[in-house]
Scaffold this active site. Structure first.
Site, PDB file in Angstrom:
ATOM      1  N   VAL A  55       0.843  -1.206   0.000  1.00  0.00           N
ATOM      2  CA  VAL A  55       0.000   0.000   0.000  1.00  0.00           C
ATOM      3  C   VAL A  55       0.875   1.250   0.000  1.00  0.00           C
ATOM      4  O   VAL A  55       2.073   1.177   0.278  1.00  0.00           O
ATOM      5  CB  VAL A  55      -0.939   0.014   1.241  1.00  0.00           C
ATOM      6  N   PHE A  56       0.256   2.390  -0.328  1.00  0.00           N
ATOM      7  CA  PHE A  56       1.035   3.634  -0.348  1.00  0.00           C
ATOM      8  C   PHE A  56       0.185   4.836   0.047  1.00  0.00           C
ATOM      9  O   PHE A  56      -1.039   4.747   0.117  1.00  0.00           O
ATOM     10  CB  PHE A  56       1.691   3.852  -1.718  1.00  0.00           C
ATOM     11  N   VAL A 173      -8.657   1.121  -0.899  1.00  0.00           N
ATOM     12  CA  VAL A 173      -7.310   0.596  -0.641  1.00  0.00           C
ATOM     13  C   VAL A 173      -6.346   1.232  -1.634  1.00  0.00           C
ATOM     14  O   VAL A 173      -6.468   1.027  -2.845  1.00  0.00           O
ATOM     15  CB  VAL A 173      -7.275  -0.952  -0.772  1.00  0.00           C
ATOM     16  N   LYS A 174      -5.402   2.019  -1.134  1.00  0.00           N
ATOM     17  CA  LYS A 174      -4.397   2.606  -2.025  1.00  0.00           C
ATOM     18  C   LYS A 174      -3.298   1.571  -2.174  1.00  0.00           C
ATOM     19  O   LYS A 174      -2.284   1.601  -1.475  1.00  0.00           O
ATOM     20  CB  LYS A 174      -3.869   3.912  -1.434  1.00  0.00           C
ATOM     21  N   SER A 175      -3.536   0.624  -3.077  1.00  0.00           N
ATOM     22  CA  SER A 175      -2.618  -0.503  -3.207  1.00  0.00           C
ATOM     23  C   SER A 175      -1.490  -0.171  -4.173  1.00  0.00           C
ATOM     24  O   SER A 175      -1.561   0.813  -4.907  1.00  0.00           O
ATOM     25  CB  SER A 175      -3.377  -1.729  -3.702  1.00  0.00           C
TER      26      SER A 175
END
Ligand code: PXG
Length: 315
Positions: A55-56, A173-175
């Protein structure tokens, strides 16, 4: 009150310091240490690389302060939790590591990229083969669009690539797998536009490739609800609050392309993008084809707010 000598000298010193720092290689936080960028390396067996498993977050620094740091860190830990990824340090430690990395690079204005990878494992999807997640913090700069576009506004198309539904991976979700958005971005570039509107699977407007979208029609501001498939953007939340301070209520309503075709104004929000006007959509002018009045007011209000709020960095 007259300015003292030390107050006058400060901005000049700052400018010299930041000019010196910008010619230096970046200092990267990697798993507890600050190392020069050429030494910041991860394994080819890291599942972040092999599978986009991680993630980021992207965070801005304005005027020596980290903007909405708590909100970004909370979203990062939520993203990690949603994919069963244990970040090896606490949120308080992550905050300190972030501030330390910004200070190490002497950045007063810039962009922070926090990346948490699943870590090193064997080949094969199983994340439980990766004993420890890796933490990377980059403090640098970002320019999402050409500078002049902040004056003239962006041109948009409708991307054929759809935002996947939350029945796949939640858009919250910032994947590390942004291929869907990258495919949409390629469409924009190939069409000679800077940005594009991504629709959800039902054909309703979700967001852009890395920004949330708003329209203004007869003084009414509207943005799609998060349930339409966009990210719950921190800049989006900030802009909604700024509008409210101006006495303007932002409505959240399901939107179609029609709403943008017939809007008086359109603007996008995002940490990297900040607030920026969109003036053309699918080759049609939006409103009179120039950045709108309210949009310009909001861009100015955002600048003032962002430069005055945030977690201070100790340099
Ligand atoms: N939508 C998506 C899909 C995003 O990834 C936003 C909207 C705006 O959200 P915030 O919270 O920033 O207002 C984002 C933001 C990068 C990068 O390279 C990050 C984003 C977008 C584009 C580039 O770090 N994330």
């Amino acid at each position: 009150m007259p300015l003292g000598k030390s107050q006058l000298a400060k901005p000049l010193l700052r400018r010299i310091l930041s000019a010196l720092m910008s010619s230096q290689p970046l200092k990267i936080y990697l798993d507890g240490e600050i190392v020069p960028e050429n030494e910041a390396k991860i394994s080819v067996f890291d599942h972040g690389l092999l599978y986009g498993d991680g993630v980021f977050e992207g965070i801005r620094i304005y005027n020596g302060r980290v903007f909405k740091l708590t909100e970004h860190l909370e979203r990062l830990y939520d993203s990690a939790r949603a994919i069963c990824l244990t970040i090896p340090i606490s949120i308080a430690e992550m905050e300190q590591a972030t501030l330390k990395t910004v200070a190490a690079n002497g950045l007063r204005d810039g962009y922070i990229r926090l990346v948490i990878t699943r870590g090193v494992g064997s080949l094969g999807l199983n994340p439980y083969q990766c004993p420890k997640a890796s933490v990377i913090i980059i403090a640098s700069s970002i320019a999402l669009y050409p500078k002049e576009r902040y004056e003239t506004g962006l041109t948009l198309i409708t991307c054929g690539t759809r935002r996947p539904s939350s029945a796949a991976l939640s858009p919250q979700v910032k994947s590390l797998n942004y291929l869907n958005n990258i495919m949409a971005k390629i469409e924009c570039m190939q069409a000679g536009c800077e940005e594009g509107i991504m629709l959800n699977e039902q054909g309703f407007v979700a967001e852009c490739t890395g920004d949330n979208v708003f329209i203004v029609k007869r003084d009414q501001v509207t943005t799609p609800p998060i349930s339409s498939g966009g990210l719950d953007g921190i800049t989006r939340q900030t802009v909604i609050a700024l509008l409210s301070e101006m006495g303007i209520t932002c409505r959240e309503a399901v939107m179609t392309r029609y709403d943008i075709y017939t809007a008086d104004e359109c603007f996008l929000t995002g940490t990297a993008a900040e607030v920026i006007a969109a003036v053309q959509y699918d080759r049609r002018p939006i409103g009179d084809g120039k950045p709108g009045k309210l949009t310009e007011k909001l861009i100015a209000a955002f600048k003032v707010y962002a430069n005055a709020h945030g977690t201070p960095v100790t340099y």
